[in-house]
Design an enzyme around this catalytic site. Structure first.
Site, short mmCIF file in Angstrom:
data_model
loop_
_atom_site.label_atom_id
_atom_site.label_comp_id
_atom_site.label_asym_id
_atom_site.label_seq_id
_atom_site.Cartn_x
_atom_site.Cartn_y
_atom_site.Cartn_z
N GLU A 114 0.84 -1.21 0.00
CA GLU A 114 0.00 0.00 0.00
C GLU A 114 0.88 1.25 0.00
O GLU A 114 1.75 1.38 0.86
CB GLU A 114 -0.91 -0.01 1.23
CG GLU A 114 -1.94 -1.13 1.18
CD GLU A 114 -2.49 -1.51 2.55
OE1 GLU A 114 -2.15 -0.83 3.54
OE2 GLU A 114 -3.23 -2.50 2.63
N GLU A 143 -4.75 -6.40 2.55
CA GLU A 143 -3.62 -7.27 2.86
C GLU A 143 -3.95 -8.71 2.49
O GLU A 143 -3.08 -9.47 2.05
CB GLU A 143 -3.25 -7.18 4.34
CG GLU A 143 -2.60 -5.88 4.76
CD GLU A 143 -3.58 -4.73 4.92
OE1 GLU A 143 -4.81 -4.99 4.91
OE2 GLU A 143 -3.13 -3.58 5.05
N PHE A 148 1.85 -1.59 8.57
CA PHE A 148 1.98 -1.84 10.02
C PHE A 148 1.79 -3.34 10.25
O PHE A 148 0.85 -3.93 9.71
CB PHE A 148 0.92 -1.07 10.80
CG PHE A 148 1.07 0.42 10.71
CD1 PHE A 148 1.86 1.11 11.63
CD2 PHE A 148 0.44 1.15 9.70
CE1 PHE A 148 2.00 2.49 11.54
CE2 PHE A 148 0.59 2.52 9.61
CZ PHE A 148 1.38 3.20 10.53
N ASP A 185 0.65 -4.72 12.61
CA ASP A 185 -0.65 -4.92 13.27
C ASP A 185 -1.72 -5.41 12.28
O ASP A 185 -2.71 -5.99 12.68
CB ASP A 185 -1.12 -3.60 13.88
CG ASP A 185 -0.02 -2.91 14.68
OD1 ASP A 185 -0.12 -2.86 15.91
OD2 ASP A 185 0.98 -2.45 14.07
N PHE A 186 -1.52 -5.13 10.98
CA PHE A 186 -2.52 -5.53 9.98
C PHE A 186 -2.38 -7.00 9.58
O PHE A 186 -3.12 -7.49 8.74
CB PHE A 186 -2.41 -4.66 8.72
CG PHE A 186 -2.53 -3.18 8.97
CD1 PHE A 186 -3.09 -2.68 10.14
CD2 PHE A 186 -2.09 -2.27 8.00
CE1 PHE A 186 -3.19 -1.31 10.36
CE2 PHE A 186 -2.20 -0.90 8.22
CZ PHE A 186 -2.74 -0.41 9.40
N HIS A 212 -1.56 0.30 15.88
CA HIS A 212 -0.47 0.59 14.94
C HIS A 212 0.89 0.57 15.63
O HIS A 212 1.84 1.19 15.16
CB HIS A 212 -0.65 1.97 14.30
CG HIS A 212 -1.90 2.11 13.50
ND1 HIS A 212 -3.14 2.30 14.07
CD2 HIS A 212 -2.11 2.07 12.16
CE1 HIS A 212 -4.05 2.39 13.12
NE2 HIS A 212 -3.46 2.24 11.95
#
Lengths: 373, 335
Positions: free
Chosen positions: B29, B70, B93, B95-96, B139
């Site tokens: 991204e 993702e 991140f 976190d994703f 994040h």
């Protein structure tokens, strides 16, 4: 009556301060010149500092565990005839003098790469202003200018110092073409034409000894003295396994085992030395370049270089220094030592006496240089 | 040798390898720099500036922005790797990772094993991790223990510019999937980095600092914290060795054991939460393998077992700092 200062040494360009990690003698102890008296730790290394004078350690100024800037007074050596007041006065005057020292830095090292043609560069470290005579330092196989960390400043007290990274080492370009040794020597000669005009006092270690001999053979009129430390080229025997293992070791532990063979006291190999060597060896093309240089040093019959004749024919002073515990290039026998060479053996050193017994090596080198002046 | 930033070191590695190997492609991204205003491409090189200049140099065929999914682009990267490309996919991140965990865990990590060694997945997933940017709980996490848990993934966490470049080059040349985690707080740190290519091997810990009284094991950003603590401890007469494992999978157990046995006191600093984290993992391994050499309990310095707070003062308290490391060292140094 003389009063002598013990100070924090400067090992390399980036060292600004040192920690007195240990006092090896106590206040009131008798010390002799060359005796190890303190251990100093920099961010890069730890090494013993040898006494520059004989006498009594009259005063410890910086205690073990404390940090002090390069050049700072850490102890005072004098004979018994100096009074305590004399020592106090010396310490007081030293404090004033060392403050002023920070400004003059004419001996500061500078490092730059020199273009030697065909897109190749040689990395050159210089100390001191341009001069018509230069002490030229040539390291050995797998080394770089940092080989001379404990020597360069001692030489720079009296001389201009020029140290180079050999091609394929440090920050110099790899050797080019199939004529590896002649092209390596040509690159160094070109770099010295640019960086060290005038007379040359060649000081070389191990494989660097073959380079020094080649330079002396090519331009005898420029070379004023030769001091070689455990050079290749006097005998046939060499520890080829060391060269092979040095090239193939890719990780910390195996490389540590290899580097430890260089010293009489293997505990002196620091993790910084290992990491620095690994960083060099990881660069693309370096293992191949090292293998090519190894092949100029040794083949199935042993050593390929012979420098005996060059040394014997050399008109200026020649000195040879060997560590008694050298595990890489064994001590030559009497018949292999040219008769014009002064031969010194440092019993408790391995293949790198310039690191393990730096003051002793420094005084032999300076003595040899002074014979030509 | 030039001093460059951690960010630039990563950029250099990507550029050198894309130039060397045409199979290296990138997807993610805003990778190309984000369209920005007026359709300007390659404006700032991704959310953290790491990929700057690559679109102009290698073109949209090889470096490509994806839709915000993702699930889709990590899956696409896995397929590309299986068919002979060497993709570098970027999770903005880490976190994703939740929305593509099946791709990572059940597909990417398993291909080589389930296809009897006949499939290779030379894929790098780059992702940022870590607290300190005031980006709140979704994040800022340090997910590396999760990936370390799964066989079939290699997990790399550089702590400095030199290692960042050498480890990323190694990751792109590796034939197995690599999770490459970049701490956001390290991007601007500077260090000496060679211009050319070099690789740092996986599973080789770095001895950052010699010391004889205590061994501090630290990962990623925590290496700087451990070094700061070691410097301060030095003035108290305590000599601390700092070890950076550099990769948590494979983990260089040999070096950790060697130094634990020699020194006898161990503190582990880990930015992840404490349960099932790297500190717990390394601690268990050392307790198992060198219990008899230990002179004191192994101490763990980690984040607390909570989400990362958004309040700046609480976020600062959350991340382990040098004082916490010093306190842990002093609690075991007399034993």
């Amino acid at each position: 009556m003389s009063i002598e200062a013990v100070t924090i040494p400067k090992w390399g360009m980036t060292m600004t301060e040192g920690i007195v990690s240990d006092w090896l003698v106590a206040e009131g102890d008798e010390v002799s010149r060359g005796q190890e008296i303190i251990e100093v730790e920099s961010t890069k290394t730890t090494n013993a500092v040898e006494s520059a004078a004989s006498g009594i350690l009259r005063r410890i100024v910086v205690e073990a565990g404390e940090t002090a800037p390069v050049g700072a007074l850490v102890g005072v050596i004098a004979d018994a005839s100096a009074s305590d007041e004399d020592i106090d006065a010396f310490i007081a005057s030293f404090a004033g003098a060392s403050g002023a020292e920070e400004e003059e830095d004419s001996n500061a090292a500078s490092i730059k790469t020199v273009d030697v043609g065909n897109g190749a560069v040689v990395n050159v470290l210089t100390l001191g202003a341009e001069s018509d005579s230069n002490v030229v330092l040539l390291h050995g196989f797998g080394g770089d200018v940092s080989t001379w960390l404990f020597n360069q400043d001692a030489f720079a007290q009296k001389h201009r110092v020029v140290a180079v990274d050999l091609p394929g080492h440090g920050a110099s370009s790899p050797t080019q073409g199939s004529d590896v040794f002649p092209s390596l020597v040509a690159s160094i000669e070109r770099a010295l034409e640019i960086s060290a005009p005038g007379k040359l006092h060649l000081v070389a270690h191990s494989f660097g000894g073959a380079v020094a001999a080649a330079i002396a053979a090519h331009q005898p009129e420029r070379v004023a003295s030769i001091t070689l430390i455990a050079p290749v080229g006097l005998g046939k025997v060499i520890n080829k396994e060391f060269l092979d293992d040095f090239i193939t070791a890719e990780r910390r532990k195996p490389l540590k085992d290899v580097l430890e063979r260089l010293l009489a006291d293997p505990s002196k190999i620091s993790n910084d030395m290992i990491e620095g060597t690994l960083r060099f060896k990881r660069l693309e093309g370096v293992p191949e370049a090292l293998a090519a240089i190894r092949d100029t040093i040794v083949d199935g019959d042993g050593q390929r270089h012979s420098i005996t004749e060059t040394l014997a024919n050399f008109a200026g002073p020649v000195a040879l220094i060997w560590g008694g515990k050298d595990k890489i290039v064994p001590l030559p026998d009497g018949s292999q030592i040219p008769s014009n060479a002064k031969f010194s053996v440092i019993e408790d050193a391995g293949h790198m006496p310039q690191m393990e017994a730096s003051s002793e090596v420094n005084s032999i080198v300076l003595d040899n240089i002074s014979k030509s002046l | 040798m030039a001093k460059i930033s951690f960010r630039q070191a990563l950029n250099d590695a990507l550029r050198l390898e894309m130039a060397r190997d045409p199979r290296v492609i990138m997807m993610g991204e805003d990778l190309t720099g984000g369209a920005g205003g007026n359709g300007v491409k390659d404006a700032w090189g991704g959310a953290f500036g790491v990929t700057r200049g690559l679109l102009g140099e290698f073109g949209p065929e090889r470096i490509r922005d994806t839709p915000i999914s993702e699930t889709a682009f990590i899956g696409a990267a896995a397929g590309a790797a299986l068919t002979g490309m060497r993709p570098v996919a970027e999770l903005m991140f880490v976190d994703f990772a939740g929305v593509c965990l099946d791709q990572i865990v059940n597909q990417i990590a398993k291909f080589r094993y389930m296809f009897g060694g006949r499939a290779r997945t030379p894929l790098v997933i780059r992702a940022t991790y870590g607290a300190g940017t005031r980006s709140a709980a979704q994040h800022t996490q340090a997910f590396y223990p999760i990936f370390t848990h799964f066989p079939g993934l290699k997990v790399v966490i550089p702590s400095n510019p030199y290692d960042a470049k050498g480890l990323l080059l190694q990751a792109m040349r590796d034939d197995d999937p690599v999770i490459f985690l970049e701490n956001k707080m390290l991007y601007d740190t500077m260090g000496e980095v060679p211009d050319g290519s070099y690789t740092v091997p996986f599973g080789e810990a770095k001895v950052v600092r010699d010391g004889k009284d205590v061994m501090i094991v630290a990962i990623g950003r925590m290496v700087k914290i451990a070094e700061e603590a070691a410097r301060k401890l030095q003035s108290d007469g305590i000599s601390a060795c700092v070890i950076d494992p550099r990769t948590t999978s494979p983990l260089d157990e040999d070096t950790l054991i060697e130094f634990a046995e020699e020194i006898g006191r161990v503190v582990i600093v880990d930015e992840a939460t404490p349960r099932c984290g790297m500190a717990a993992d390394i601690s268990a391994m050392l307790a198992d393998k060198c219990f008899d050499s230990l002179r004191a309990p192994i101490k763990m310095v980690t984040a607390p077992h909570t989400p990362v707070p958004y309040a700046p003062n609480l976020e600062d308290l959350y991340v382990p700092n040098a004082d916490a490391v010093i306190k842990a060292v002093k609690s075991i140094i007399e034993r």
